[in-house]
Scaffold this motif. Sequence first.
Motif, PDB file in Angstrom:
ATOM      1  N   VAL A 188       0.926  -1.110  -0.182  1.00 14.53           N
ATOM      2  CA  VAL A 188      -0.080   0.086  -0.096  1.00 14.53           C
ATOM      3  C   VAL A 188       1.079   1.136  -0.120  1.00 14.53           C
ATOM      4  CG1 VAL A 188      -1.831   1.249   1.275  1.00 14.53           C
ATOM      5  CG2 VAL A 188      -1.686  -1.212   1.247  1.00 14.53           C
ATOM      6  N   CYS A 189       0.507   2.202  -0.809  1.00 15.67           N
ATOM      7  CA  CYS A 189       1.322   3.588  -1.022  1.00 15.67           C
ATOM      8  C   CYS A 189       0.655   4.648  -0.614  1.00 15.67           C
ATOM      9  CB  CYS A 189       2.054   3.775  -2.122  1.00 15.67           C
ATOM     10  SG  CYS A 189       3.203   2.355  -2.616  1.00 15.67           S
ATOM     11  N   LYS A 190       1.089   5.530  -0.093  1.00 13.00           N
ATOM     12  CA  LYS A 190       0.593   6.884   0.417  1.00 13.00           C
ATOM     13  C   LYS A 190       1.348   8.160  -0.205  1.00 13.00           C
ATOM     14  CE  LYS A 190      -2.748   5.961   3.771  1.00 13.00           C
ATOM     15  NZ  LYS A 190      -3.429   6.297   4.985  1.00 13.00           N
ATOM     16  N   GLN A 191       0.788   9.171  -0.795  1.00 10.46           N
ATOM     17  CA  GLN A 191       1.596  10.399  -1.367  1.00 10.46           C
ATOM     18  C   GLN A 191       1.854  11.320  -0.228  1.00 10.46           C
ATOM     19  OE1 GLN A 191      -1.001  12.084  -4.386  1.00 10.46           O
ATOM     20  NE2 GLN A 191      -0.142  10.838  -6.036  1.00 10.46           N
ATOM     21  N   VAL A 192       2.894  11.661  -0.338  1.00 13.02           N
ATOM     22  CA  VAL A 192       3.391  12.688   0.389  1.00 13.02           C
ATOM     23  C   VAL A 192       3.695  14.002  -0.559  1.00 13.02           C
ATOM     24  CG1 VAL A 192       5.055  13.636   2.063  1.00 13.02           C
ATOM     25  CG2 VAL A 192       4.389  11.136   2.219  1.00 13.02           C
ATOM     26  N   THR A 193       3.129  15.292  -0.073  1.00 12.82           N
ATOM     27  CA  THR A 193       3.335  16.416  -0.691  1.00 12.82           C
ATOM     28  C   THR A 193       4.358  17.242  -0.078  1.00 12.82           C
ATOM     29  OG1 THR A 193       1.077  16.507  -1.535  1.00 12.82           O
ATOM     30  CG2 THR A 193       2.167  18.511  -1.758  1.00 12.82           C
ATOM     31  N   ILE A 194       5.452  17.786  -0.876  1.00 16.36           N
ATOM     32  CA  ILE A 194       6.626  18.757  -0.255  1.00 16.36           C
ATOM     33  C   ILE A 194       6.183  19.954  -1.037  1.00 16.36           C
ATOM     34  CG2 ILE A 194       8.837  19.190   0.223  1.00 16.36           C
ATOM     35  CD1 ILE A 194       7.991  15.859  -0.728  1.00 16.36           C
ATOM     36  N   THR A 195       6.041  21.221  -0.180  1.00 19.31           N
ATOM     37  CA  THR A 195       5.858  22.437  -0.850  1.00 19.31           C
ATOM     38  C   THR A 195       6.604  23.459  -0.327  1.00 19.31           C
ATOM     39  OG1 THR A 195       3.678  21.819  -0.880  1.00 19.31           O
ATOM     40  CG2 THR A 195       3.943  24.370  -0.979  1.00 19.31           C
ATOM     41  N   ASN A 196       7.065  24.602  -1.366  1.00 23.04           N
ATOM     42  CA  ASN A 196       7.986  25.462  -0.854  1.00 23.04           C
ATOM     43  C   ASN A 196       7.206  26.888  -0.873  1.00 23.04           C
ATOM     44  OD1 ASN A 196       9.871  27.389  -0.546  1.00 23.04           O
ATOM     45  ND2 ASN A 196      11.075  27.034  -2.333  1.00 23.04           N
ATOM     46  N   PRO A 197       6.726  27.291   0.099  1.00 28.03           N
ATOM     47  CA  PRO A 197       6.051  28.574   0.456  1.00 28.03           C
ATOM     48  C   PRO A 197       6.864  29.547   0.533  1.00 28.03           C
ATOM     49  CG  PRO A 197       5.496  27.456   2.363  1.00 28.03           C
ATOM     50  CD  PRO A 197       6.521  26.669   1.607  1.00 28.03           C
ATOM     51  N   GLY A 198       8.041  29.543   0.216  1.00 28.57           N
ATOM     52  CA  GLY A 198       9.041  30.700   0.614  1.00 28.57           C
ATOM     53  C   GLY A 198       9.117  31.551  -0.437  1.00 28.57           C
ATOM     54  N   SER A 199      10.436  32.294  -0.548  1.00 28.74           N
ATOM     55  CA  SER A 199      10.628  33.151  -1.416  1.00 28.74           C
ATOM     56  C   SER A 199      11.904  32.956  -2.208  1.00 28.74           C
ATOM     57  CB  SER A 199      10.829  34.784  -0.849  1.00 28.74           C
ATOM     58  OG  SER A 199      11.766  34.686   0.290  1.00 28.74           O
ATOM     59  N   ASP A 200      12.724  31.799  -1.832  1.00 26.15           N
ATOM     60  CA  ASP A 200      13.753  31.409  -2.462  1.00 26.15           C
ATOM     61  C   ASP A 200      13.638  29.961  -2.891  1.00 26.15           C
ATOM     62  OD1 ASP A 200      16.349  31.560  -3.688  1.00 26.15           O
ATOM     63  OD2 ASP A 200      17.443  31.251  -1.639  1.00 26.15           O
ATOM     64  N   ILE A 201      14.645  29.469  -3.846  1.00 25.15           N
ATOM     65  CA  ILE A 201      14.445  28.031  -4.220  1.00 25.15           C
ATOM     66  C   ILE A 201      14.961  27.283  -2.895  1.00 25.15           C
ATOM     67  CG2 ILE A 201      15.494  26.362  -5.523  1.00 25.15           C
ATOM     68  CD1 ILE A 201      16.427  28.639  -7.749  1.00 25.15           C
ATOM     69  N   LEU A 202      13.924  26.094  -2.671  1.00 24.96           N
ATOM     70  CA  LEU A 202      14.192  25.097  -1.582  1.00 24.96           C
ATOM     71  C   LEU A 202      15.316  24.055  -2.236  1.00 24.96           C
ATOM     72  CD1 LEU A 202      13.499  23.999   1.140  1.00 24.96           C
ATOM     73  CD2 LEU A 202      11.776  22.960   0.091  1.00 24.96           C
ATOM     74  N   TYR A 203      16.501  23.875  -1.522  1.00 26.54           N
ATOM     75  CA  TYR A 203      17.272  22.988  -1.966  1.00 26.54           C
ATOM     76  C   TYR A 203      17.200  21.848  -0.857  1.00 26.54           C
ATOM     77  CZ  TYR A 203      19.417  25.787  -5.379  1.00 26.54           C
ATOM     78  OH  TYR A 203      19.510  26.827  -6.317  1.00 26.54           O
TER      79      TYR A 203
ATOM     80  N   LEU B  76      13.021  12.161  -4.041  1.00 23.84           N
ATOM     81  CA  LEU B  76      12.748  13.065  -5.109  1.00 23.84           C
ATOM     82  C   LEU B  76      13.906  12.960  -6.184  1.00 23.84           C
ATOM     83  CD1 LEU B  76      12.043  16.222  -2.746  1.00 23.84           C
ATOM     84  CD2 LEU B  76      10.645  15.089  -4.400  1.00 23.84           C
ATOM     85  N   PRO B  77      13.337  13.327  -7.228  1.00 28.56           N
ATOM     86  CA  PRO B  77      14.476  13.194  -8.180  1.00 28.56           C
ATOM     87  C   PRO B  77      15.528  14.448  -8.049  1.00 28.56           C
ATOM     88  CG  PRO B  77      12.419  14.107  -9.166  1.00 28.56           C
ATOM     89  CD  PRO B  77      12.376  13.750  -7.764  1.00 28.56           C
ATOM     90  N   ARG B  78      16.810  14.205  -8.362  1.00 32.51           N
ATOM     91  CA  ARG B  78      17.737  14.975  -8.090  1.00 32.51           C
ATOM     92  C   ARG B  78      18.541  15.171  -9.413  1.00 32.51           C
ATOM     93  NH1 ARG B  78      17.105  12.733  -3.096  1.00 32.51           N
ATOM     94  NH2 ARG B  78      17.732  13.901  -1.416  1.00 32.51           N
ATOM     95  N   VAL B  79      19.469  16.522  -9.225  1.00 34.52           N
ATOM     96  CA  VAL B  79      20.256  16.875 -10.294  1.00 34.52           C
ATOM     97  C   VAL B  79      21.613  17.128  -9.492  1.00 34.52           C
ATOM     98  CG1 VAL B  79      20.906  18.497 -12.163  1.00 34.52           C
ATOM     99  CG2 VAL B  79      18.551  17.906 -11.857  1.00 34.52           C
ATOM    100  N   ASN B  80      22.525  16.618  -9.725  1.00 33.88           N
ATOM    101  CA  ASN B  80      23.860  16.811  -9.075  1.00 33.88           C
ATOM    102  C   ASN B  80      23.813  16.468  -7.767  1.00 33.88           C
ATOM    103  OD1 ASN B  80      25.150  17.339 -11.587  1.00 33.88           O
ATOM    104  ND2 ASN B  80      24.704  19.490 -11.302  1.00 33.88           N
ATOM    105  N   GLY B  81      22.818  15.444  -7.138  1.00 31.01           N
ATOM    106  CA  GLY B  81      22.725  15.128  -5.861  1.00 31.01           C
ATOM    107  C   GLY B  81      21.643  15.974  -4.871  1.00 31.01           C
ATOM    108  N   VAL B  82      21.088  16.971  -5.742  1.00 32.49           N
ATOM    109  CA  VAL B  82      20.184  18.017  -4.878  1.00 32.49           C
ATOM    110  C   VAL B  82      18.882  18.144  -5.525  1.00 32.49           C
ATOM    111  CG1 VAL B  82      19.863  20.343  -4.132  1.00 32.49           C
ATOM    112  CG2 VAL B  82      22.172  19.185  -4.119  1.00 32.49           C
ATOM    113  N   ALA B  83      17.846  17.954  -4.757  1.00 25.72           N
ATOM    114  CA  ALA B  83      16.421  17.988  -5.326  1.00 25.72           C
ATOM    115  C   ALA B  83      15.889  19.407  -4.969  1.00 25.72           C
ATOM    116  CB  ALA B  83      15.461  17.233  -4.685  1.00 25.72           C
ATOM    117  N   THR B  84      15.292  20.213  -6.115  1.00 20.72           N
ATOM    118  CA  THR B  84      15.095  21.526  -5.851  1.00 20.72           C
ATOM    119  C   THR B  84      13.454  21.684  -6.122  1.00 20.72           C
ATOM    120  OG1 THR B  84      15.286  21.928  -8.396  1.00 20.72           O
ATOM    121  CG2 THR B  84      17.040  22.301  -6.597  1.00 20.72           C
ATOM    122  N   ILE B  85      12.838  22.638  -5.446  1.00 21.32           N
ATOM    123  CA  ILE B  85      11.521  23.123  -5.468  1.00 21.32           C
ATOM    124  C   ILE B  85      11.457  24.596  -5.607  1.00 21.32           C
ATOM    125  CG2 ILE B  85       9.158  23.068  -4.538  1.00 21.32           C
ATOM    126  CD1 ILE B  85      10.175  20.589  -2.935  1.00 21.32           C
TER     127      ILE B  85
END
Length: 569
Positions: A468-483, A501-510
């Motif tokens: 069984v799987c459940k979704q988790v939502t990660i949100t960035n309500p701030g003013s800068d990129i969330l790393y 999360l999918p990563r680019v160069n080891g970092v996920a961004t939102i």
Amino acid sequence: MNYSYNASPTSALKKHSITRLRSIFAILAILLCSIGLFRSSAQAKSVTNIYTEGFEGKGMPKGWDYYGYWYWSSGGYGDYNGSAVFNFWENYYYEGDGSLTTPTFDLSAYSEKSDELFVEFDMWFEYEYYNNFGDDYIDFYGHDNVNGNTSYITTYSTSSDNTYYNPKDEGYQYDPISEKGYWRHIKISVPYELRTESMYFWFQSATKAAGGNFAIDNFSINVEQDLMISSTPSFLEFGKTSVGIATAPQTITITNESAAYLNISSIGKNGPNPNDFQFVGALPTYVEPYGTATISVLFLPTLNGEKYATVNISNNSENLPLITVQLHGKGSAPGIELIPIGTVNTPNRMYKKTRTLLGDTLKQSFLVKNIGEGVLIVSPSSFINGDNPGMYAITRWPSALAEGMTDTMTVRFIPTIEGSDPARLNVENNGYNGRQIVDLFGVGILPHIEVSPAEMITFDSVAMGVTVCKQVTITNPGSDILYITNDYLSSSDGDFSYTGLPRVNGVATILPGQSAIVNVCITPLQNGTRRARLRFTTNIPMTFPMNGPRQDTSVKSVEIWANAVPSDR
């Protein structure tokens, strides 16, 4: 009246025989006046009193000598204190001529041609009512003890020199009338040959009709000296100096070339720009005999351009009663221009189109240029005010700038709150265009992380072996990129799985305002309660709450709970 006689050897000396050619001497006296023996008191002179006697009705003064009917009146002109009076009638009847002799004076210090020495007294002389017998006379003499010379000076007669006349012809007055109108002030120049170290004067009577009285009051010897001065220079050139910066003082020197004190009544400035020149130190009010006094002046221009003024020194000298000294200087104010660096900022606005992470430092600079004359100085009193002055600081000041030079001024921005952080830079300087204002519009930015569900993910009654799987939502309500630097399950049972999360160069961004969705799954391996924790670590810096210590909000965790049940197969 208490009349007394004095037959001393001194009186005998005075009782000499001199031919009285009064008409000739009267003419000589007139000629002496006409050639300047009696100079106008309106000229600039220093008057020094050598001797004064007011008589005051207390008997013969100390040092005086007399022969014949002289007495000391209780009346008199000088404050009505008294006078020395000669009674012609009594003196003629008993003795004939009478004399009154002054003390001996040292007049040798006043033998210069520029010194004018005078004997002065107030005279009351009664008209001679017995003039059919001829005039009564008072002769005035001087005697030089050094050379043994006796000099006739002048004569006064009852017919021509009287000051009191009673038309009722009621006889002579024993005491003089005290009203001022019945007295005459006499001023007699002392010849240069009589100005020796041992000199006295006397009044000598010569009676014919023997009527009327003669009186003197306020006898004095005064010397009048020319006050001669010099002054240098007549012009002070201060050259060019920056507006608001004082020059070194320059000095005007006044030299007293006389033996008397010189009084300075006023020292002032006038002309087109008197306020651009200032006196330094105390101003003199006098100059000692043969001494000097100085007046110091500096130039402190308030505006650009040529400045002129005049120093006026009023004094009581004869040759330079008004000394004028011309003043000149040129004010050369610098001018300030602010030049932005780059294409974004303007001369009056900085930190345009910039966003700075809370806690980071962003420095921006601009050029300061001197567009005027003189040296431009940016004052250390420059300051930052406005809504958020504490988030900015001046970290570099420009040096003193000569004409046309530029240098940088740097401001640092360290935001402590998220959003727009306006403030105002006030650049104080000595330029003619004054304070320059630069608006600072730095923006503080901060990423945030929110996870939904926020506190716990629940799996209820999951059968063994079922996923069984459940979704988790990660949100960035701030003013800068969330790393998101790391996201993983920690402290978990082996029943749970998480792909991340999918990563680019080891970092996920939102990006700000965006979200990402991940799945958390469970495949129960055992019955009962199963637990895990989903953990996110981010680049969120320490925050600066309004009150309290700094806070670390860079980590977010969500608890996971599951209830595993046996499979019904």
